[in-house]
Design a protein around this motif. Structure first.
Motif, PDB file in Angstrom:
ATOM      1  N   THR A   1       0.836  -1.206   0.000  1.00 30.11           N
ATOM      2  CA  THR A   1       0.000   0.000   0.000  1.00 30.11           C
ATOM      3  C   THR A   1       0.866   1.249   0.000  1.00 30.11           C
ATOM      4  N   GLU A   2       1.916   1.257   0.805  1.00 29.51           N
ATOM      5  CA  GLU A   2       2.837   2.385   0.826  1.00 29.51           C
ATOM      6  C   GLU A   2       3.475   2.581  -0.552  1.00 29.51           C
ATOM      7  N   ALA A   3       3.848   1.481  -1.197  1.00 30.96           N
ATOM      8  CA  ALA A   3       4.490   1.563  -2.515  1.00 30.96           C
ATOM      9  C   ALA A   3       3.529   2.098  -3.577  1.00 30.96           C
ATOM     10  N   ARG A   4       2.235   1.804  -3.419  1.00 28.32           N
ATOM     11  CA  ARG A   4       1.242   2.271  -4.387  1.00 28.32           C
ATOM     12  C   ARG A   4       0.980   3.766  -4.241  1.00 28.32           C
ATOM     13  N   TYR A   5       1.061   4.276  -3.001  1.00 27.62           N
ATOM     14  CA  TYR A   5       0.805   5.702  -2.738  1.00 27.62           C
ATOM     15  C   TYR A   5       2.005   6.295  -1.983  1.00 27.62           C
ATOM     16  N   PRO A   6       3.179   6.341  -2.610  1.00 29.87           N
ATOM     17  CA  PRO A   6       4.399   6.729  -1.881  1.00 29.87           C
ATOM     18  C   PRO A   6       4.416   8.159  -1.366  1.00 29.87           C
ATOM     19  N   ASP A   7       3.642   9.050  -1.973  1.00 32.42           N
ATOM     20  CA  ASP A   7       3.607  10.438  -1.508  1.00 32.42           C
ATOM     21  C   ASP A   7       2.600  10.655  -0.377  1.00 32.42           C
ATOM     22  N   VAL A   8       1.742   9.652  -0.175  1.00 34.56           N
ATOM     23  CA  VAL A   8       0.659   9.782   0.809  1.00 34.56           C
ATOM     24  C   VAL A   8       0.889   8.890   2.029  1.00 34.56           C
ATOM     25  N   CYS A   9       1.252   7.627   1.791  1.00 33.67           N
ATOM     26  CA  CYS A   9       1.318   6.637   2.868  1.00 33.67           C
ATOM     27  C   CYS A   9       2.733   6.430   3.397  1.00 33.67           C
ATOM     28  N   HIS A  10       2.832   6.303   4.714  1.00 31.20           N
ATOM     29  CA  HIS A  10       4.107   6.049   5.378  1.00 31.20           C
ATOM     30  C   HIS A  10       3.902   4.950   6.423  1.00 31.20           C
ATOM     31  N   SER A  11       4.776   3.945   6.388  1.00 28.74           N
ATOM     32  CA  SER A  11       4.609   2.758   7.228  1.00 28.74           C
ATOM     33  C   SER A  11       5.365   2.838   8.554  1.00 28.74           C
ATOM     34  N   MET A  12       4.821   2.108   9.532  1.00 23.66           N
ATOM     35  CA  MET A  12       5.472   1.884  10.823  1.00 23.66           C
ATOM     36  C   MET A  12       5.752   0.389  10.939  1.00 23.66           C
ATOM     37  N   MET A  13       6.550  -0.009  11.909  1.00 21.89           N
ATOM     38  CA  MET A  13       6.794  -1.429  12.133  1.00 21.89           C
ATOM     39  C   MET A  13       6.720  -1.748  13.619  1.00 21.89           C
ATOM     40  N   GLY A  14       5.879  -2.736  13.944  1.00 22.19           N
ATOM     41  CA  GLY A  14       5.733  -3.146  15.329  1.00 22.19           C
ATOM     42  C   GLY A  14       4.815  -4.348  15.433  1.00 22.19           C
ATOM     43  N   LEU A  15       4.713  -4.887  16.644  1.00 19.92           N
ATOM     44  CA  LEU A  15       3.840  -6.032  16.917  1.00 19.92           C
ATOM     45  C   LEU A  15       2.745  -5.602  17.881  1.00 19.92           C
TER      46      LEU A  15
END
Length: 254
Positions: free
Chosen positions: A48-62
């Motif tokens: 999803t981030e790759a599809r909307y790189p200017d809009v979406c930013h990912s986090m990482m966690g459990l």
């Protein structure tokens, strides 16, 4: 505006994700921040981030609800991703004692471990709490060395809890619960320090009134902003500008 917490990578958006992002942009939402939850959500989140790189930013966690007996292995896998991708935060992490207390000690261990990652990687944290505010604040206060920053997402607590969170240097994520008739936030929001408030949807969950019970989406966040403006008795522009500033500063967004 920035939706600081949205799961638009979830299967609920599989058939109309493009339209969802477009509707968000049409109402002035410039960024949508994506918290991870478990091992299975990583691939769709990054896609999803790759599809909307200017809009979406990912986090990482459990996420605490996905903590189980395999905690050491799962945490090792989650941590390995930080060397493979640039994430804006460690999240979504925390403690949830609402559904099941079977793995409470594992949840607390995972939470503490991921807070230590945040210090190691110099990243903010996004914290999930449910029926666990006391335990969460206790661990956070032990781990806070002055470098930890972040947000208690989906905040629905008391004024006293909000002040305790702010004193630890943490923000409050306000979402759809603020619009619920019996949510209790109408008494809390007027007392909040706006310098510590950011906006979120937690979509597809917790849609604001009048969409309660339906699938939530980022464009609905304008209803949350308006509710806060009404309760604070300030112009909507004050809320949108201040929360936008707070979110960009917290997550170091350009």
């Amino acid at each position: 505006m920035i939706d600081s917490h949205a799961h638009i990578y979830a299967e609920e958006f599989e058939h109309d994700r493009d339209e969802v992002v477009q509707r968000a942009q049409e109402v002035g939402i410039s960024k949508i921040l994506l918290p991870n939850i478990d091992l299975n959500s990583i691939e769709p989140m990054l896609a999803t981030e790759a599809r909307y790189p200017d809009v979406c930013h990912s986090m990482m966690g459990l996420h605490p609800c996905y903590v189980n007996a395999d905690i050491e292995q799962d945490l090792a896998t989650i941590k390995s991703w930080f060397s493979q991708h640039n994430f804006i935060a460690v999240g979504e992490i925390g403690i949830d004692l609402y559904w099941d207390k079977t793995y409470q000690s594992e949840q607390e261990y995972a939470f503490r471990t991921q807070l230590q990652w945040a210090k190691e990687f110099n990243l903010p944290v996004v914290i999930h709490t449910r029926d666990s505010i006391e335990q969460t604040l206790d661990i956070l206060s032990q781990e806070q060395d002055g470098s930890l920053t972040g947000v208690f997402h989906c905040f629905g607590g008391t004024v006293e809890e909000a002040k305790a969170i702010n004193q630890l240097g943490f923000h409050l994520g306000i979402g759809g619960v603020s619009t619920f008739k019996n949510g209790g936030m109408d008494k809390v929001i007027p007392e909040l320090d706006l310098n510590y408030v950011i906006l979120e949807t937690d979509c597809p969950y917790l849609a604001p009134t009048p969409h309660r019970g339906k699938r939530n989406e980022p464009s609905f966040m304008q209803l949350v902003a308006q509710k806060i403006a009404d309760l604070k008795e300030v112009p909507l522009s004050t809320i949108t500008e201040l929360t936008d500033h707070n979110t960009k500063a917290l997550f170091r967004l350009a």
